[in-house]
Design a protein around this motif. Sequence first.
Motif, short mmCIF file in Angstrom:
data_model
loop_
_atom_site.label_atom_id
_atom_site.label_comp_id
_atom_site.label_asym_id
_atom_site.label_seq_id
_atom_site.Cartn_x
_atom_site.Cartn_y
_atom_site.Cartn_z
N PRO A 141 47.38 32.11 64.66
CA PRO A 141 46.76 30.89 65.20
C PRO A 141 47.37 29.63 64.60
N ASN B 65 48.55 25.89 64.51
CA ASN B 65 48.29 24.58 65.13
C ASN B 65 48.61 23.51 64.09
N ARG C 180 48.71 20.45 64.27
CA ARG C 180 47.94 19.22 64.40
C ARG C 180 46.52 19.36 63.84
N ASP C 181 46.19 20.55 63.35
CA ASP C 181 44.88 20.80 62.75
C ASP C 181 44.99 20.52 61.25
N SER D 82 42.83 22.71 58.83
CA SER D 82 43.39 24.05 58.64
C SER D 82 44.56 24.01 57.67
N ASN E 219 49.45 28.97 58.85
CA ASN E 219 49.63 27.65 59.46
C ASN E 219 50.32 26.70 58.48
N TYR F 155 54.02 24.91 58.57
CA TYR F 155 54.17 23.46 58.33
C TYR F 155 55.17 23.19 57.22
#
Length: 260
Positions: A34, A36, A38-39, A42, A216, A220
Amino acid sequence: MRQQMKKWLVTLALCAVPFAAQASEAGVHLDRAPVNLRDAESLQRGAQTFTNYCLSCHGAVAMRYSRLQDLGLTEAQIKSNLMAASEKVGDPMRVAMQAADGKAWFGATPPDLSLIARSRGADWLYTYLRTFYRDDARPTGWNNLVFPSVGMPHVLWELQGQQVPVMKTVKNHETGKDEQHIESLKLEKPGLLTRVAEDGSFDQGDYDKRVGDLVNYLVYMGEPAKVKREQIGYAILLFLLFILVPLTYFLKKEYWRDIH
């Protein structure tokens, strides 16, 4: 021309083989991570998990603590929640363990994780961190479905609990003998993030979310400027579409006005 096209297709197919083989050494189905970027929440949780559980053995020298301010964290929050007292905000995320100790304990020096998500892939990492199981035959007491005979112990076992393999008998058609293969993993002892239902079944949803946050953040960390780069790209496309294209059109009309 047709012969040349066939050569190109064969070349592309051969180039794709290493990437397909890299998906999973054991041929295990990889679950979708999962991811994301832009979260921000998280990513913050993932950074906390990384510094608390991973940074003791693995470094991330391409990432500086100060970069976490891009995730909405203040310098004070970074210092109090994610750093040791001896480090500075501008320092890289260096490993706390000595390389020689890591090689002696695990058989190989734990790798730097700065680009691990770009090397392995997010789905591989997400599945890997959720498929550790107890194996007394291994020096660390742990094994993994995605990475068999891995030297790394299950550092998140307190959160997940202890899984054991569910075996099945498969006949080897070459030798004619029955062999034991792992069919699935079963949670035998619950962890801190395990929910126990009224019927006694275990729900690992919270642990999966924690691993998802960690993966995540690893994604990043491999390219911290990706979101900003995409935003700049969208802004440039909008500029070209709504400003430069109309301006070019009207300049063209003005230039050719006396001819047409």
